[in-house]
Design a protein around this motif. Structure first.
Motif, short mmCIF file in Angstrom:
data_model
loop_
_atom_site.label_atom_id
_atom_site.label_comp_id
_atom_site.label_asym_id
_atom_site.label_seq_id
_atom_site.Cartn_x
_atom_site.Cartn_y
_atom_site.Cartn_z
N LEU A 126 -10.69 26.84 24.24
CA LEU A 126 -10.59 28.19 24.79
C LEU A 126 -10.25 28.17 26.27
N VAL A 127 -10.85 27.25 27.02
CA VAL A 127 -10.57 27.15 28.46
C VAL A 127 -9.10 26.82 28.70
N VAL A 128 -8.62 25.75 28.07
CA VAL A 128 -7.25 25.29 28.31
C VAL A 128 -6.24 26.33 27.86
N GLN A 129 -6.45 26.92 26.69
CA GLN A 129 -5.45 27.84 26.15
C GLN A 129 -5.46 29.18 26.88
N LEU A 158 -5.85 14.17 17.24
CA LEU A 158 -6.56 14.18 18.52
C LEU A 158 -7.96 14.77 18.37
N VAL A 159 -8.12 15.77 17.48
CA VAL A 159 -9.45 16.31 17.22
C VAL A 159 -10.35 15.24 16.62
N PRO A 191 -8.86 14.91 30.18
CA PRO A 191 -7.42 14.76 29.92
C PRO A 191 -7.07 14.85 28.44
N GLU A 192 -7.92 14.27 27.57
CA GLU A 192 -7.66 14.35 26.13
C GLU A 192 -7.79 15.78 25.62
#
Length: 283
Positions: A178-181, A160-161, A63-64
């Motif tokens: 990369l997955v989320v974007q 957050l990073v 989630p983060e």
């Protein structure tokens, strides 16, 4: 070590600003972002394989990762759009209101200590940015507001990073970005897709390389220093980008820009000053 990783970040982000200006002449921002993410997987795979395969990327903080990367994705969209509306030096300069948000959020949520040196570094950096931009008193350019929105988003993303680096590797942070974007931009890209020319392909590949490995450098820097130390180092990107704009696009580089850059550099040197050791009690 944090300074060395940030040098890599600065170099790659400078090249990406130029590549972004060139690519947006032909392609939609959504398409650029999607192609960059998909090419990023290809570039990242050798590092994943060397680290032991995809099993090492397993995370308990999905989630983060999703929240951070959606915010960062929106900020990046704003950043690329702003490049089409105002000079690249001004885009990056406005982006450097980001340390205000980063420092406040890091102190609030990450319990980072705000020393007088860090506060001075941020203030000097922001004064230098204002000297470079010298905002006019007339009508506000929408590109400036969009760049400001990007700065706020980047500030939240930066904090957050830093939080993620407490448990996640730089490789894991980059992979989930990369997955989320790529998922977030897939549908919008279908509606705006146009096949790039050879010229545009070249610049998209440059964006993919710089965008992928710049974030690896940033996440690595965050592992060695607090966010409120790392972020002011990034102020150096302002004079560097202003110089590139002057050389490549004939954007003016005057005495105000030089003096502002000097303040930014001095602020960074102050920020790197080590904290005074705590005296031990006499026995």
């Amino acid at each position: 070590m944090a300074a060395l990783w940030m040098a890599g970040w600065l170099s790659l982000m400078l090249i990406m600003a130029i590549a972004g200006r060139e690519t947006t002449r032909e392609l939609n921002v959504f398409q650029i972002m999607e192609m960059r993410s998909l090419l990023g997987f290809v570039l990242l795979y050798p590092m994943i394989h060397r680290a032991g395969g995809f099993a090492v990327l397993k995370t308990a903080r999905l989630p983060e990762h999703i929240g951070r990367n959606l915010i960062h994705y929106g900020a990046q969209l704003c950043w690329f759009v702003a490049l089409t509306l105002i000079p690249i030096g001004q885009v990056v300069a406005i982006e450097f209101t980001m340390p205000i948000w980063t420092a406040i959020l890091a102190a609030t949520f990450l319990s980072e200590r705000m020393t007088s040196w860090r506060i001075s570094a941020i203030l000097l950096g922001l004064i230098g940015v204002v000297m470079i931009v010298r905002p006019a008193t007339g009508e506000i350019n929408p590109g400036q507001l969009i760049a400001l929105g990007a700065a706020i988003g980047f500030g939240i993303s930066m904090v957050l990073v830093k939080s993620l680096t407490r448990t996640e590797t730089a490789l894991s942070i980059l992979f989930w970005m990369l997955v989320v974007q790529s998922i977030a931009g897939f549908v919008p890209t279908l509606f705006v897709w146009s096949w790039p020319s050879t010229y545009a392909w070249g610049w998209v590949i440059v964006i993919a390389i710089c965008g992928t490995f710049s974030h690896y450098c940033l996440a690595s820097a965050m592992r060695y220093a607090d966010a409120s130390i790392v972020v002011p180092m990034d102020f150096l990107r302002v004079p560097l980008t202003a110089t590139a704009g002057w050389l490549l696009y004939s954007e003016r580089l005057d005495a105000w820009t030089v003096f502002g850059a000097a303040l930014i550099l001095f602020g960074n040197l102050l920020n790197l000053k080590p904290a005074a050791p705590v005296p031990t009690a006499a026995r």
